[in-house]
Motif scaffolding. Structure first.
Motif, short mmCIF file in Angstrom:
data_model
loop_
_atom_site.label_atom_id
_atom_site.label_comp_id
_atom_site.label_asym_id
_atom_site.label_seq_id
_atom_site.Cartn_x
_atom_site.Cartn_y
_atom_site.Cartn_z
N VAL A 65 40.32 127.86 29.03
CA VAL A 65 40.27 126.40 29.23
C VAL A 65 41.66 125.87 29.56
O VAL A 65 41.82 125.01 30.43
CB VAL A 65 39.67 125.70 28.00
N GLY A 66 42.68 126.38 28.87
CA GLY A 66 44.05 125.96 29.15
C GLY A 66 44.47 126.28 30.58
O GLY A 66 45.13 125.46 31.24
N ILE A 67 44.09 127.44 31.06
CA ILE A 67 44.41 127.79 32.45
C ILE A 67 43.69 126.86 33.42
O ILE A 67 44.27 126.37 34.39
CB ILE A 67 44.05 129.26 32.73
N LYS A 107 44.32 122.38 37.36
CA LYS A 107 43.99 121.02 37.82
C LYS A 107 45.07 120.01 37.46
O LYS A 107 44.95 118.83 37.78
CB LYS A 107 42.65 120.57 37.25
N LYS A 108 46.10 120.46 36.76
CA LYS A 108 47.21 119.61 36.31
C LYS A 108 46.74 118.45 35.44
O LYS A 108 47.23 117.33 35.52
CB LYS A 108 48.02 119.11 37.49
N LEU A 109 45.75 118.72 34.57
CA LEU A 109 45.26 117.74 33.61
C LEU A 109 45.95 117.98 32.28
O LEU A 109 46.15 119.11 31.87
CB LEU A 109 43.75 117.87 33.43
N LYS A 110 46.30 116.92 31.61
CA LYS A 110 46.96 117.03 30.31
C LYS A 110 46.04 116.52 29.22
O LYS A 110 45.32 115.55 29.40
CB LYS A 110 48.25 116.24 30.31
N ILE A 111 46.10 117.19 28.07
CA ILE A 111 45.34 116.76 26.90
C ILE A 111 46.32 116.05 25.97
O ILE A 111 47.39 116.59 25.67
CB ILE A 111 44.70 117.97 26.19
N GLY A 112 45.95 114.87 25.50
CA GLY A 112 46.83 114.10 24.62
C GLY A 112 47.01 114.77 23.27
O GLY A 112 46.22 115.63 22.86
N ILE A 113 48.04 114.36 22.56
CA ILE A 113 48.37 114.96 21.28
C ILE A 113 47.28 114.72 20.24
O ILE A 113 46.93 115.62 19.47
CB ILE A 113 49.76 114.49 20.76
N LEU A 114 46.71 113.52 20.20
CA LEU A 114 45.65 113.24 19.22
C LEU A 114 44.40 114.04 19.51
O LEU A 114 43.76 114.58 18.60
CB LEU A 114 45.34 111.74 19.19
N THR A 115 44.05 114.16 20.77
CA THR A 115 42.89 114.97 21.15
C THR A 115 43.13 116.43 20.81
O THR A 115 42.24 117.12 20.29
CB THR A 115 42.60 114.82 22.66
N ASN A 116 44.33 116.91 21.07
CA ASN A 116 44.68 118.29 20.77
C ASN A 116 44.64 118.55 19.27
O ASN A 116 44.14 119.59 18.82
CB ASN A 116 46.06 118.60 21.34
#
Length: 65
Positions: free
Chosen positions: A20-22, A27-36
């Protein structure tokens, strides 16, 4: 022996996260710190519950034999 089991569990539970990280990285999408943090918390709870249920099943099997 417990160290090897813990290492194998960590690798097995993170293989899907790696994929999933790859995909997100491509796609150059970032996951926010709270979501992470929420994802990590849910994963930790799931792992804890799996270990607890496994211990209970082990005790039940040991008791029956």
């Amino acid at each position: 022996m417990h160290l090897i089991s813990a290492l194998l569990l960590a690798i097995a539970s993170n293989i899907d996260n790696f994929a999933v990280g790859i995909a997100y990285g491509v796609k150059k999408l970032k996951i926010g710190i709270l979501t992470n943090l929420f994802i990590a918390f849910v994963s930790a709870i799931g792992t804890y519950l799996s270990v607890a249920v496994g211990k209970d099943i082990n005790q039940l099997i040991s008791f029956c034999t």
